[in-house]
Design a protein around this motif. Structure first.
Motif: not given
Length: 348
Positions: A13-15, A122-136
């Motif tokens: 997530e990025f602001s 402010p605008i916040t943009i982001g992405v959520t991945f499912m089945n990622s190799k890294l939990e972050r």
């Protein structure tokens, strides 16, 4: 330790301060990873050019070295699913993306969203991945599109075409250009053999100028801008395909001639990215048929999109005249041979 069967989610997530979005500057985030050698980036357009009431958000795949060398879909990303989103004060919009369609031809997928009503936040943009190799979960600040100065490009620009510091002169179709023998030797098998005299054409191609201080090589069939772009790659490992006067096909041809395999492959991939329903047949019959790998690339594109390609004016014109082409019959038989398993009703 995470359970191997458990779905792992990663959110990035990025602001973006409203001072940036208010100027409609395109914003790129820092690069982030969802696994070993799998990198991504978000690209945000505060205003969509075709509809001023919308913004745009893209999820860009940053190719690793293995991915840059293939025209196939990037299979290591296919197991992921992604949801991109834009949020602000009393505003949230999201969209689910497929990640199995990423390739050199399609490095970015995205979605347009209606703009937030109040742009003073402010605008916040982001992405959520499912089945990622890294939990972050990562919160970061974006960076704008101001390019960083590459120190190698700067050094190259200072030295390039400086007659006093170079010892090879190329007389081209529309100009003269200078380079350094030591760099040519290290970066091109063609020039290594040429300067070391291991080819019979050395005496025909390589000469000394009157002062015996420069090698002189006459190349009347290559333009200054194309040759310059090739030298830029030899000096810096950087290549630009944005020059209208220096197409990916021209770069492919010069890299093939001078045995610069990496540059040839980069250009080949770029040619594939520029194929369209309307130009594929012309690319095939005009140039691509001369190189087996490039010919196969273009034929595969035509086969994959045959129902649409066969309806184009370009296809109908070339099919009606293919017998006059030096390799026309062979090309058409290859196309037909690959179409047969698809059970198309075709007519040459």
């Amino acid at each position: 330790m995470s359970n191997p069967s458990q779905t792992i989610n990663s959110t990035f997530e990025f602001s973006i301060p409203h001072t940036i979005t208010s100027y409609d500057k395109v914003v790129y985030t820092s690069v982030f990873s969802t696994g070993d050698n799998i990198f991504w980036q978000l690209e945000y357009h505060p205003t969509e050019m075709e509809n001023m009431d919308y913004c745009l958000l893209y999820l860009i795949a940053i190719p690793n070295p293995e991915e840059t060398q293939t025209m196939k879909y990037w299979s290591k990303r296919a197991d992921l699913s992604a949801t991109i989103y834009v949020k602000s004060y009393e505003y949230y919009n999201s969209y689910s993306l497929r990640t199995d369609d990423y390739s050199v031809r399609n490095r970015a997928w995205g979605k347009n969203f209606i703009k937030p009503l109040d742009l003073n936040y402010p605008i916040t943009i982001g992405v959520t991945f499912m089945n990622s190799k890294l939990e972050r979960n990562q919160i970061d600040s974006p960076m704008t599109t101001t390019p960083k100065q590459n120190k190698f490009l700067k050094l190259w620009e200072e030295e390039f075409n400086n007659r006093d510091s170079n010892d090879v002169q190329f007389n081209l179709k529309d100009g003269v250009i200078y380079a350094r023998k030591s760099i040519l030797l290290r970066r091109s098998e063609y020039f290594r053999r040429l300067f070391q005299g291991s080819w019979s054409e050395t005496n025909k191609t390589l000469q000394k100028n009157k002062n015996n201080s420069h090698y002189v090589i006459n190349i009347p069939d290559i333009s200054y801008v194309t040759f310059r772009e090739m030298l830029r790659y030899l000096y810096t490992d950087e290549i630009s395909f944005n020059n209208f006067n220096c197409t990916p096909l021209e770069i492919f041809k010069i890299a093939d001639k001078y045995l610069i395999s990496n540059l040839r492959e980069f250009a080949r991939i770029e040619i594939n990215k520029t194929l369209t329903l309307n130009n594929a047949m012309y690319v095939l019959f005009n140039e691509a048929w001369k190189w087996p790998d490039l010919k196969d690339d273009v034929i595969n594109f035509i086969i994959l999109n045959f129902d649409q390609v066969r309806e184009t004016v370009e296809y109908k014109e070339l099919v009606s005249e293919y017998k006059s082409h030096p390799a026309g019959i062979e090309i058409m038989y290859e196309i037909v041979g690959k179409l047969i398993p698809k059970k198309y009703n075709y007519k040459i």
